[in-house]
Design an enzyme around this catalytic site. Structure first.
Site, PDB file in Angstrom:
ATOM      1  NE  ARG A 283      -4.184  -1.311   0.099  1.00 41.48           N
ATOM      2  CZ  ARG A 283      -4.500  -2.444  -0.810  1.00 41.48           C
ATOM      3  NH1 ARG A 283      -3.413  -2.879  -1.540  1.00 41.48           N
ATOM      4  NH2 ARG A 283      -5.724  -3.102  -0.927  1.00 41.48           N
TER       5      ARG A 283
ATOM      6  CD  GLU B 261      -2.752   3.355  -5.354  1.00 35.59           C
ATOM      7  OE1 GLU B 261      -3.722   2.772  -5.582  1.00 35.59           O
ATOM      8  OE2 GLU B 261      -1.644   2.787  -4.978  1.00 35.59           O
TER       9      GLU B 261
ATOM     10  CG  HIS C  34      -2.961  -0.648  -6.581  1.00 36.45           C
ATOM     11  ND1 HIS C  34      -3.344  -0.098  -5.330  1.00 36.45           N
ATOM     12  CD2 HIS C  34      -3.042  -2.092  -6.058  1.00 36.45           C
ATOM     13  CE1 HIS C  34      -3.692  -0.842  -4.475  1.00 36.45           C
ATOM     14  NE2 HIS C  34      -3.458  -2.206  -4.914  1.00 36.45           N
TER      15      HIS C  34
HETATM   16  P1  NAD Z   1      -1.463 -11.216   4.964  1.00 39.09           P
HETATM   17  O1  NAD Z   1      -2.600 -10.665   6.093  1.00 39.09           O
HETATM   18  O2  NAD Z   1      -1.656 -12.645   4.829  1.00 39.09           O
HETATM   19  O3  NAD Z   1      -0.214 -10.757   5.517  1.00 39.09           O
HETATM   20  C1  NAD Z   1       0.249  -9.392   6.195  1.00 39.09           C
HETATM   21  C2  NAD Z   1       1.333  -9.790   7.106  1.00 39.09           C
HETATM   22  O4  NAD Z   1       1.687  -8.576   7.787  1.00 39.09           O
HETATM   23  C3  NAD Z   1       0.781 -10.640   8.434  1.00 39.09           C
HETATM   24  O5  NAD Z   1       1.528 -11.812   8.441  1.00 39.09           O
HETATM   25  C4  NAD Z   1       0.987  -9.848   9.497  1.00 39.09           C
HETATM   26  O6  NAD Z   1       1.136 -10.392  10.826  1.00 39.09           O
HETATM   27  C5  NAD Z   1       2.167  -8.766   9.113  1.00 39.09           C
HETATM   28  N1  NAD Z   1       2.203  -7.465   9.772  1.00 39.09           N
HETATM   29  C6  NAD Z   1       1.349  -6.735  10.187  1.00 39.09           C
HETATM   30  N2  NAD Z   1       1.542  -5.699  10.811  1.00 39.09           N
HETATM   31  C7  NAD Z   1       3.011  -5.696  10.444  1.00 39.09           C
HETATM   32  C8  NAD Z   1       3.851  -4.730  10.962  1.00 39.09           C
HETATM   33  N3  NAD Z   1       3.874  -3.604  11.551  1.00 39.09           N
HETATM   34  N4  NAD Z   1       5.282  -5.076  10.462  1.00 39.09           N
HETATM   35  C9  NAD Z   1       5.510  -6.265   9.797  1.00 39.09           C
HETATM   36  N5  NAD Z   1       4.522  -7.034   9.419  1.00 39.09           N
HETATM   37  C10 NAD Z   1       3.318  -6.733   9.843  1.00 39.09           C
HETATM   38  O7  NAD Z   1      -1.610 -10.382   3.605  1.00 39.09           O
HETATM   39  P2  NAD Z   1      -1.069 -10.734   2.233  1.00 39.09           P
HETATM   40  O8  NAD Z   1      -2.134 -11.139   1.632  1.00 39.09           O
HETATM   41  O9  NAD Z   1       0.325 -11.252   2.389  1.00 39.09           O
HETATM   42  O10 NAD Z   1      -1.076  -9.204   1.662  1.00 39.09           O
HETATM   43  C11 NAD Z   1      -0.370  -8.246   2.226  1.00 39.09           C
HETATM   44  C12 NAD Z   1      -0.616  -6.916   1.737  1.00 39.09           C
HETATM   45  O11 NAD Z   1      -0.496  -6.631   0.407  1.00 39.09           O
HETATM   46  C13 NAD Z   1      -1.870  -6.346   2.096  1.00 39.09           C
HETATM   47  O12 NAD Z   1      -2.323  -5.907   3.349  1.00 39.09           O
HETATM   48  C14 NAD Z   1      -2.291  -5.615   0.657  1.00 39.09           C
HETATM   49  O13 NAD Z   1      -2.257  -4.118   1.332  1.00 39.09           O
HETATM   50  C15 NAD Z   1      -1.153  -5.857  -0.195  1.00 39.09           C
HETATM   51  N6  NAD Z   1      -1.800  -6.235  -1.507  1.00 39.09           N
HETATM   52  C16 NAD Z   1      -1.515  -5.589  -2.780  1.00 39.09           C
HETATM   53  C17 NAD Z   1      -1.886  -5.795  -3.893  1.00 39.09           C
HETATM   54  C18 NAD Z   1      -1.854  -5.242  -5.090  1.00 39.09           C
HETATM   55  O14 NAD Z   1      -2.581  -5.355  -5.991  1.00 39.09           O
HETATM   56  N7  NAD Z   1      -0.570  -4.326  -5.158  1.00 39.09           N
HETATM   57  C19 NAD Z   1      -2.733  -6.908  -3.704  1.00 39.09           C
HETATM   58  C20 NAD Z   1      -3.069  -7.641  -2.916  1.00 39.09           C
HETATM   59  C21 NAD Z   1      -2.450  -7.310  -1.642  1.00 39.09           C
END
Ligand code: NAD
Length: 317
Positions: free
Chosen positions: A235, A264, A283
């Site tokens: 994000r 965005e 994105h």
């Molecule tokens: P997920 O929930 O499986 O994993 C997120 C991880 O981040 C969790 O393990 C959590 O414990 C950890 N976390 C929380 N706070 C933290 C911190 N302060 N420091 C370090 N780690 C921390 O989510 P995911 O499916 O792996 O997705 C990750 C991120 O990717 C999402 O939150 C979303 O914002 C982003 N995303 C972007 C796109 C895109 O199109 N660019 C698509 C999907 C997801």
């Protein structure tokens, strides 16, 4: 008249597969869709979801005000994984089940694409050849580098699997890390400081929350290795773009790969877009045919599960 499932987000027609919609109709649901091709106003969105049983949601806001009065609403399934547009506390309080889809393959693959593109500065080769220029310059290899994965959830874990073939040293920082899952993938769990200071490449895979706002800023960039690369497919709010711009122009960082931005959709005046050591995309990391198809089926199964007293497939609680 059956229970209703609302699709307020304008891209549902091109993203959610017809098979998923048919599954919902076969389960007795009436589908209410935003077919205007435009983003709905808050009042139009509220009108659409007011008496729905379930919503398939995009990036539009679901705050307390939006949800108030939606007394039949039992499930909101995000056609994605980021839930920063949801008031999760309100949803929990109102007894609404919340689910997401699985797009970790798509995003992990795209993260690797950006990482390699940034290390190779690949877009510049492509642009030069198209302009008839024989512009050649040395690149970086990923092999043997240290990569820090910040946020070791679904995408972080899949990325570490993809990276294993590059013989990288893999570090992961996540306050809630499953250490066993990490070690099984050859990843060393570590603290935030080590993840910053030892990495040639830092890749962000954590959610956007008030706690993670600008987690990459002037101070944390200063603690990164000189000449490192930053990749962000999570994000835009995680990164202070002004600080990143300074680091990229002053040589502190060698390059960056960005799929997400503080504002965005983007406008052309973002200073980051004038640089030649960052690689950019709109994105789109999750935007694959495979994710769209599977995501639709996950949404349909999640809503049918909730109808039958169960949980969404990827339930948040
Ligand atoms: P997920 O929930 O499986 O994993 C997120 C991880 O981040 C969790 O393990 C959590 O414990 C950890 N976390 C929380 N706070 C933290 C911190 N302060 N420091 C370090 N780690 C921390 O989510 P995911 O499916 O792996 O997705 C990750 C991120 O990717 C999402 O939150 C979303 O914002 C982003 N995303 C972007 C796109 C895109 O199109 N660019 C698509 C999907 C997801």
């Amino acid at each position: 008249m059956g229970k209703k499932v609302a699709f307020p987000f304008r891209h549902h027609a091109s993203l959610v597969c017809p098979e998923a919609k048919q599954m919902l109709r076969d389960a007795g649901f009436e589908l209410i869709c935003n077919d205007t091709g435009e983003k709905l106003s808050a009042s139009e969105q509220h009108e659409m979801i007011r008496d729905a049983f379930a919503v398939v949601a995009g990036t539009e806001s679901y705050d307390r005000e939006m949800l108030t009065g939606c007394d039949s609403l039992r499930a909101v399934i995000r056609f994605g994984v980021g839930t920063d547009n949801f008031d999760l506390a309100a949803m929990r309080e109102m007894g609404i089940q919340v689910g997401v889809i699985a797009n970790y393959n798509a995003v992990a693959e795209f993260t690797l694409t950006l990482m390699l593109s940034a290390l190779k500065n690949y877009p510049r080769f492509d642009m030069a050849v198209r302009e008839g220029k024989w512009s050649r310059f040395p690149m970086r290899e990923l092999t043997g580098k240290t990569v820090s994965i910040i946020g070791y959830g679904r995408i972080g874990r899949r990325l570490s699997e993809l990276l294993s073939g590059f013989h990288t040293r893999l570090l992961a920082y996540d306050p809630y890390i499953d250490e066993e899952a990490a070690r099984q993938r050859g990843v060393t769990p570590c603290g935030f400081e080590q993840a910053l200071s030892e990495a040639d490449v830092v890749s962000l895979h954590l959610p956007a929350t008030p706690d993670t706002f600008h987690i990459i800023n002037r101070d944390t960039i200063a603690r990164m290795k000189d000449g490192a690369y930053l990749i962000n497919t999570s994000r835009g709010s995680l990164v202070d773009e002004q600080a990143l711009y300074e680091a990229l122009t002053q040589g502190k960082l060698s390059g960056a790969g960005l799929d997400v931005y503080e504002v965005e959709p983007v406008t052309a005046d973002n200073p980051l877009f004038s640089l030649d050591n960052d690689v950019l995309s709109p994105h789109c990391a999750a935007l694959t045919y495979e994710t769209n198809y599977n995501g639709g089926i996950i949404c349909a199964n999640s809503i049918i599960n909730v109808l039958n007293g169960g949980k969404p497939v990827y339930s948040l609680w």
